[in-house]
Write a protein that holds these residues in place. Structure first.
Motif, mmCIF file in Angstrom:
data_model
loop_
_atom_site.group_PDB
_atom_site.id
_atom_site.type_symbol
_atom_site.label_atom_id
_atom_site.label_comp_id
_atom_site.label_asym_id
_atom_site.label_seq_id
_atom_site.Cartn_x
_atom_site.Cartn_y
_atom_site.Cartn_z
ATOM 1 N N GLY A 178 41.833 56.874 -7.148
ATOM 2 C CA GLY A 178 40.438 56.994 -7.531
ATOM 3 C C GLY A 178 40.094 55.933 -8.557
ATOM 4 N N PHE A 231 40.733 65.556 -12.303
ATOM 5 C CA PHE A 231 40.270 66.809 -11.707
ATOM 6 C C PHE A 231 40.745 68.003 -12.507
ATOM 7 C CE2 PHE A 231 40.888 63.649 -8.403
ATOM 8 C CZ PHE A 231 39.605 63.592 -7.883
ATOM 9 N N GLU A 261 40.263 67.925 -6.210
ATOM 10 C CA GLU A 261 41.196 66.860 -5.840
ATOM 11 C C GLU A 261 41.279 66.689 -4.322
ATOM 12 O OE1 GLU A 261 45.577 65.349 -7.303
ATOM 13 O OE2 GLU A 261 45.248 67.457 -6.887
ATOM 14 N N GLN A 288 38.907 66.862 -2.178
ATOM 15 C CA GLN A 288 37.672 66.408 -1.521
ATOM 16 C C GLN A 288 37.882 65.064 -0.820
ATOM 17 O OE1 GLN A 288 33.838 67.360 -3.898
ATOM 18 N NE2 GLN A 288 35.424 66.841 -5.363
ATOM 19 N N GLN A 316 35.579 61.851 -3.564
ATOM 20 C CA GLN A 316 35.906 62.516 -4.824
ATOM 21 C C GLN A 316 34.901 62.252 -5.942
ATOM 22 O OE1 GLN A 316 39.866 60.887 -5.041
ATOM 23 N NE2 GLN A 316 40.766 62.863 -4.552
ATOM 24 N N SER A 317 34.361 61.052 -5.987
ATOM 25 C CA SER A 317 33.473 60.747 -7.115
ATOM 26 C C SER A 317 32.017 60.845 -6.689
ATOM 27 C CB SER A 317 33.763 59.337 -7.639
ATOM 28 O OG SER A 317 33.324 58.386 -6.705
#
Lengths: 404, 348
Positions: free
Chosen positions: B3, B9, B15, B17, B20-21
């Motif tokens: 990431g 997380f 975590e 997903q 993620q961001s």
């Protein structure tokens, strides 16, 4: 690292190019016309200029271009020039579909001059939806049924009709008491299979004895293995459905094993290159053709010879030329009755009755419920390495044969 | 998964997903919005190219799951796509509603794929390639001699798909249908790759013996890989058949299988994003060449015939250049570009 930079730069440039391609290229400059106020008539050409069928696609495309040139030299259609946009489909359906959509939706063509079976058949439904006629060189019988393919036309009798006509000619000229024996050799391929069922049915009907069948691929390099079992059956006639290279392989293999049979081939199985490929082994074989050969004594041939500067052309050229003539006649009639659209062109083509394409092909008629152009085939034989005209064999127009 | 700096997380769900961001979600959201408004901006021809890309994406991602993720080389993918096209086509012709027809086509293809996947337990590498090539040839024969089932040499004519009386009979309408299927397929494969099955596939690809030692049932997982991959290939085939309205044996030849292999090699083996890149690249390559030919024909008439004839050569050349300079495909290049901007202005 430098290589990586180059690749990155190339990708960026490609992306930029694609974006430009996506944004531009809409407006086409109209071609120069004799009448400044007359807009040109756009016609799209979807021909296999590369790929497996390009050896016949290229001369066919030249014939189309020759036809367009001749029409324009004659003053165009009602003063409007034919603007022929020739594109290569490379025997690839996806490529053909994409080009077709550009031609119809961006360039607004009123008609397509098609070629190969793969692309032609993939477009059947789309043509009907867009109401754009397609005059193709894929002569499968099912394309002649307007219920299946309302916007498909072609200028030669379909494969099955041609085969039936050849069979009738041989049966009519059969002198012996016993039934003539017939063998069939064709590739296991949609084009090869197209006329087989109808041809066999008719052969049985008129008294042929079918003694055997064999599959020889279009890219075969030898056919001895396939022909030996047929030789045992001693056929008098043998149908060869293939292309010129496969025909030459079959004829050479037949000669090698001493097969004493009269071979007769489908329209794409024999052209001016066959004697070059098969040499003297091609002599005596017959072929179905739908157009005059170069130099033949028919009115239209003088025009073609003038157009080509007396440079001999293959018979495929002539068919391309005729396809343009037929399209032009349809357009003339459509314009005489009002506006020229895909739909009005289709309706006009369906009014053609015994239209004579300057003697270059059998007379052509289309009906609203029957798109078979004619029930005739030009039979040629190869004599001393030359295609020699034998006869125009005509069949009756049976309703039950439509589409089969 | 790497990431951005400062991304951490506090939950396992967070975590796990896919995106993620917040920035990733925003970008993918904007991209989807752009895709949705694209038909309004693009003309019909360009929309049709997008449609071909969507179908190719489904086909490519399905082959990538089998070959790129599980390491089972397949030269019969074109034929599996054909099975889906014929199966879904027959369902439609018999009055089965469109979504069910596509699903049935996919399931039938999955079964056929699993049958031809059985030899994969004993065969590896080039031997499996030849076995799947045999599948391609056998299926091509079936397409051509299937009688009423496949329409033989005449093929099958299909109507445009319709859903609850709404007919997808234009490029714009088909666009959204195909976009939905392409997005769903990508999501499906992405999630499979993050699951137990995905990890088992990768372990088989990397070293089958280790995989077996740690308890991966090779035969079962290979069959599943063939099944899922063929299912998606069948979906792609069903969509292709309904999109073009016509199916014939010639459309699903070895050339199609090769072009899908080319897509995943150029895009990046084992990468979902690579499948998308590869599909876009291979579909657009002839278009770019045609555009180039048309641009040049303004100055040099008849050049188009020569340039387009080079297409096959260009196709081969591109493939060789990728194998030499970018063996990990466009997806790898994309990662490098992202890393460069993440670190900018520093080199490391």
């Amino acid at each position: 690292m430098r290589v990586g930079t180059i690749i990155t730069a190339t990708c960026v440039l490609l992306l930029a190019g694609l974006m430009l391609f996506g944004c531009g290229g809409e407006d086409q400059k109209p071609a120069a016309t004799t009448k400044k106020e007359a807009t040109p008539i756009r016609v799209g050409g979807l021909i296999d200029l590369s790929g497996p069928t390009s050896s016949v696609g290229v001369p066919y495309a030249e014939g189309l271009k020759g036809g367009a040139k001749y029409i324009n030299e004659q003053g165009g259609i009602d003063g409007r020039m034919v603007e022929f946009d020739l594109q290569d489909t490379a025997y690839n359906v996806q490529q053909g579909l994409s080009l077709y959509k550009k031609m119809v939706n961006t360039d607004h063509v009123v008609c397509i001059q098609g070629f190969g079976s793969a692309v032609t058949e993939a477009l059947v439904r789309t043509l009907a939806k867009d109401m754009i006629p397609n005059l193709s060189a894929s002569y499968s019988a099912h394309l002649t049924d307007p219920k299946v393919a309302p916007y498909n036309f072609f200028i030669a009798a379909d494969y099955t009709t041609q085969m039936r006509a050849a069979l009738k000619y041989f049966r009519d000229n059969w002198k012996e008491e016993r039934a003539p024996r017939l063998a069939l050799v064709y590739p296991d391929h949609p084009y090869g299979l197209a006329p087989i069922a109808g041809g066999k049915e008719y052969a049985a009907e008129i008294g042929f004895e079918i003694v055997g069948e064999a599959n020889v691929a279009l890219n075969a390099i030898d056919a001895t293995t396939e022909l030996l079992p047929l030789k045992e059956k001693n056929p008098d006639f043998c149908w060869v459905g293939g292309t010129t290279p496969s025909t030459s392989v079959i004829l050479k293999s037949a000669k090698n094993i001493g097969m004493d049979t009269v071979f007769f081939t489908n329209i794409w199985g024999t052209d001016e290159t066959l004697p070059k490929l098969a040499g003297s082994d091609a002599d005596g074989s017959y072929s179905n053709q739908a157009a005059a050969v170069y130099g033949q004594d028919v009115p239209g041939m003088k025009v073609i010879m003038e157009l080509t500067g007396n440079e001999p052309q293959m018979t495929h050229y002539t068919r391309g030329f005729v396809s343009m003539l037929v399209m032009a006649e349809g357009m003339k009639r459509a314009l005489a009755n009002g506006e020229l659209t895909g739909e009005s062109l289709k309706t006009s083509l369906e009014t053609l009755r015994d239209f004579d394409p300057m003697g270059l092909a059998p007379l052509i008629s289309y009906f609203p419920d029957d798109h078979r152009p004619n029930m005739a085939v030009f039979l040629y034989t190869i004599r001393d390495g030359k295609l020699t005209f034998v006869k125009e064999q005509i069949l009756e127009r049976r309703a039950e044969w439509l589409g089969h | 998964m790497q990431g951005k700096c400062g991304l951490f997380f506090t939950t396992y769900e967070g975590e796990a997903q896919v995106f993620q961001s917040g920035f990733q979600k925003l970008v993918i959201g904007l991209f989807l919005v752009l895709l949705c408004v694209a038909p309004l901006i693009l003309n019909t021809h360009q929309t049709s190219i997008m449609n071909l890309i969507f179908i190719s994406v489904i086909g490519a991602v399905s082959l990538n799951l089998l070959t790129g993720v599980c390491g089972q080389i397949s030269l019969g993918h074109g034929a599996f796509i054909g099975v889906g096209a014929y199966a879904a086509g027959q369902c439609s012709l018999h009055g089965v509603p469109f979504p069910l027809a596509i699903l049935t086509g996919g399931l039938i293809t999955a079964m056929v794929g699993m049958v031809f996947g059985v030899p994969s337990l004993r065969l590896k590498g080039i031997y499996l390639a030849i076995a799947t090539l045999a599948a391609q040839l056998v299926l091509e024969y079936v397409f051509l001699h299937g009688g009423a089932l496949t329409g033989g040499s005449n093929g099958l004519l299909l109507d445009p798909p319709s859903l609850l009386g709404f007919s997808f009979d234009s490029e714009g309408r088909m666009y959204f249908l195909l976009l939905f299927f392409a997005a769903a397929s990508l999501l499906m494969v992405t999630n499979i790759m993050r699951s137990k099955y995905g990890r088992a596939f990768v372990s088989i690809r990397d070293f089958y013996l280790s995989a077996e030692i740690v308890g991966v049932n090779l035969f079962w997982y290979k069959l599943i890989a063939f099944g899922v991959s063929s299912f998606l290939a069948g979906v792609a085939g069903g969509l292709w058949g309904h999109y073009t309205g016509y199916i014939s044996a010639e459309q699903f030849n070895i050339g199609l299988s090769i072009s899908y292999l080319a897509m995943i090699i150029i895009g990046g083996l084992g990468s979902v994003l690579g499948s998308v890149f590869g599909a876009v690249f291979i579909v657009l390559l002839p278009e770019v060449l045609n555009a180039l030919a048309n641009t040049l024909s303004a100055f040099l008439p008849d050049i188009s015939q020569y340039i387009v004839a080079l297409r096959e050569g260009v196709f081969g050349l591109v493939l060789i250049l990728f194998l030499i300079f970018e063996p990990e495909g466009l997806a790898h290049r994309w990662r490098l570009v992202k890393a460069y901007w993440k670190l900018y202005p520093f080199a490391h």
